[in-house]
Write a protein that holds these residues in place. Structure first.
Motif, short mmCIF file in Angstrom:
data_model
loop_
_atom_site.label_atom_id
_atom_site.label_comp_id
_atom_site.label_asym_id
_atom_site.label_seq_id
_atom_site.Cartn_x
_atom_site.Cartn_y
_atom_site.Cartn_z
N PHE A 26 10.34 27.97 -10.45
CA PHE A 26 10.22 28.23 -11.90
C PHE A 26 8.98 27.21 -12.39
O PHE A 26 9.09 26.28 -12.18
CB PHE A 26 11.40 28.21 -12.76
CG PHE A 26 12.58 28.82 -12.69
CD1 PHE A 26 12.23 30.17 -13.26
CD2 PHE A 26 13.77 28.79 -12.11
CE1 PHE A 26 13.19 31.19 -13.05
CE2 PHE A 26 14.73 29.80 -12.04
CZ PHE A 26 14.51 30.92 -12.51
N ASP A 27 7.96 27.91 -13.06
CA ASP A 27 7.37 27.07 -13.91
C ASP A 27 8.20 26.38 -15.06
O ASP A 27 9.21 27.17 -15.39
CB ASP A 27 6.13 28.12 -14.53
CG ASP A 27 5.42 27.28 -15.72
OD1 ASP A 27 4.91 26.17 -15.61
OD2 ASP A 27 5.38 28.11 -16.73
N CYS A 28 7.83 25.78 -15.75
CA CYS A 28 8.64 25.08 -16.93
C CYS A 28 8.17 25.49 -18.41
O CYS A 28 8.90 26.63 -18.94
CB CYS A 28 8.48 23.62 -17.00
SG CYS A 28 9.73 22.97 -15.45
N ASP A 29 7.02 25.04 -19.04
CA ASP A 29 6.89 25.49 -20.32
C ASP A 29 6.51 27.13 -20.43
O ASP A 29 5.75 27.31 -19.74
CB ASP A 29 5.78 24.59 -20.96
CG ASP A 29 5.47 24.51 -22.41
OD1 ASP A 29 6.60 23.92 -22.82
OD2 ASP A 29 4.72 25.22 -22.97
N GLY A 30 7.10 27.81 -21.29
CA GLY A 30 6.77 29.17 -21.54
C GLY A 30 7.78 30.10 -20.60
O GLY A 30 7.94 31.14 -20.54
N GLY A 243 6.34 32.54 -13.58
CA GLY A 243 5.70 31.87 -14.37
C GLY A 243 5.47 32.76 -15.48
O GLY A 243 5.51 33.80 -15.67
N ASP A 244 4.74 31.85 -16.57
CA ASP A 244 4.07 32.59 -17.70
C ASP A 244 2.66 32.83 -17.89
O ASP A 244 2.07 33.36 -18.78
CB ASP A 244 4.56 32.09 -18.82
CG ASP A 244 4.02 30.60 -19.07
OD1 ASP A 244 4.17 29.77 -18.33
OD2 ASP A 244 3.47 30.26 -20.32
N ARG A 245 1.99 31.95 -17.01
CA ARG A 245 0.33 31.99 -17.06
C ARG A 245 -0.35 32.63 -15.78
O ARG A 245 -0.18 32.09 -14.69
CB ARG A 245 -0.03 30.49 -17.37
CG ARG A 245 -1.57 30.31 -17.80
CD ARG A 245 -1.76 28.98 -18.38
NE ARG A 245 -2.77 29.07 -19.49
CZ ARG A 245 -2.72 28.10 -20.39
NH1 ARG A 245 -2.25 27.01 -20.45
NH2 ARG A 245 -3.69 28.04 -21.31
N THR A 248 -2.68 30.21 -13.69
CA THR A 248 -2.06 29.36 -12.78
C THR A 248 -0.94 29.64 -11.89
O THR A 248 -0.95 29.66 -10.59
CB THR A 248 -1.69 27.95 -13.86
OG1 THR A 248 -1.13 28.67 -15.04
CG2 THR A 248 -3.11 27.36 -14.25
N ASP A 249 0.06 30.05 -12.56
CA ASP A 249 1.42 30.37 -11.90
C ASP A 249 1.31 31.43 -10.95
O ASP A 249 1.79 31.39 -9.95
CB ASP A 249 2.36 30.59 -12.99
CG ASP A 249 2.66 29.55 -13.84
OD1 ASP A 249 2.61 28.32 -13.64
OD2 ASP A 249 3.07 29.78 -15.07
N ILE A 250 0.79 32.66 -11.50
CA ILE A 250 0.66 34.05 -10.72
C ILE A 250 -0.43 33.59 -9.49
O ILE A 250 0.11 34.02 -8.38
CB ILE A 250 0.43 35.28 -11.65
CG1 ILE A 250 1.49 35.09 -12.62
CG2 ILE A 250 0.23 36.20 -10.51
CD1 ILE A 250 2.95 35.27 -12.05
CA CA Z 1 3.77 27.45 -18.15
#
Ligand code: CA
Ligand code: PLP
Length: 305
Positions: A26-30, A243-245, A248-250
């Motif tokens: 998991f990404d954290c923020d978002g 992730g939400d971004r 970066t995440d994807i």
């Molecule tokens: Ca994030």
């Protein structure tokens, strides 16, 4: 990874996806929280995943705090069983890179907050101390340069200033001096519609000044995954990145060969994902998630018996 289907999932289909994986990143923020508030239903989703035998890891580009602080934040926000060892921040991974990959002999000149400095010290990396003799009127001719510096690391720094930029620029004149960035994030959302510039914007200033390109440690770089994998024996084929971004995440998931899930509780939107999917440019395909959920709270609904 790459060229995901951007498919909305929930219920039984989401359950099937989760059942098919062993580990969840998991990404954290978002994703887990927004600033100081947990995403509604997130603690329950993490708890249920663990109850079902999944290993859960947290991968954040936020370099401002040492990982112990994030462990406290998880507990403060109602996540009952997250330990420091499961949290991988760009600051922690940057320190690990300098110690284990670069095997730095010499010092690092670090631009960054407490998180960066603390992680470097915890890893036993030698950090150049701020010069207490330096006042607001010190000129770039007077500021001392440390001859033992072999690396420059740039991260989010609310006390970023011209003198730090100038010094870093001088160190980077030596082509043997490593140039690292904690993460490439351009900006972050804050409360009330405000934004803050991210590490990427500070790195860009130094890249221009030095005519060099930084090696990025955080997402979307593969190193972050390798850092986790070296400690926990991860298999990309059995791991899910949430992730939400997209940028970066994807992309991180695509770079590491992970199945990816975009959650819509953060920065990127379904429209942006669809735009990447519809784009003609093949390199944009790595920004397209395999799956999309409204929130990770959907995981709970899918996992409950
Ligand atoms: Ca994030
Ligand atoms: N860096 C800073 C300084 C931040 O404030 C944030 C988010 O709030 C991030 C990075 C991004 O963190 P994450 O990768 O968990 O979304």
């Amino acid at each position: 990874g790459g060229g995901g289907g951007c498919r909305r999932v929930r219920g039984p289909e989401l359950r099937e996806l989760l059942d098919s994986k062993r580990d969840v990143l998991f990404d954290c923020d978002g994703v887990i929280w927004n600033g100081e508030a947990a995403v509604a239903g997130a603690p329950e989703a993490v708890r249920l995943l663990k109850q079902r035998g999944k290993r859960v890891f947290f991968v954040t580009n936020n370099c401002t705090r040492p990982r112990g602080n994030y462990a406290h934040k998880f507990s403060r926000l109602g996540f009952s069983d997250v330990s420091e060892e499961d949290i991988f921040s760009s600051a922690y991974c940057s320190a690990a890179y300098l110690r284990d990959v670069a095997r730095l002999s010499g010092k690092v000149f670090a631009i960054g907050c407490q998180g960066v400095l603390q992680e470097l010290r915890d890893a036993g990396v030698d950090v150049v101390a701020e010069d207490s003799a330096e006042g607001p009127d010190t000129s770039i001719y007077d500021c001392p340069l440390d001859p033992d510096v072999r690396a420059v690391l740039v991260g989010y720094d609310e006390k970023f200033n011209f003198m730090k930029l100038a010094k870093a620029c001088c160190y980077l004149r030596d082509s043997e001096c490593l140039f690292l960035a904690t993460d490439p994030d351009p900006w972050h959302p804050l409360r009330g519609g405000r934004v803050t510039p991210g590490s990427g914007s500070l790195t860009a200033a130094l890249e221009t000044a030095s005519s060099r390109k930084a090696t990025v440690i955080g997402k979307p770089s593969r190193f972050m995954f390798e850092c986790i994998a070296s400690q926990f024996d991860l298999d990309p084929a059995q791991s899910l990145m949430v992730g939400d971004r997209l940028e970066t995440d994807i992309l991180f998931g695509a770079n590491c060969g992970l199945c990816t899930v975009l959650t819509l509780t953060g920065v990127s939107t379904m429209e942006q994902a669809q735009e990447y999917k519809d784009s003609e440019a093949p390199e944009k395909k790595d920004f397209v998630p395999d799956y999309v959920v409204e929130s990770i709270a959907d995981f709970s609904e899918a996992l409950e018996d």
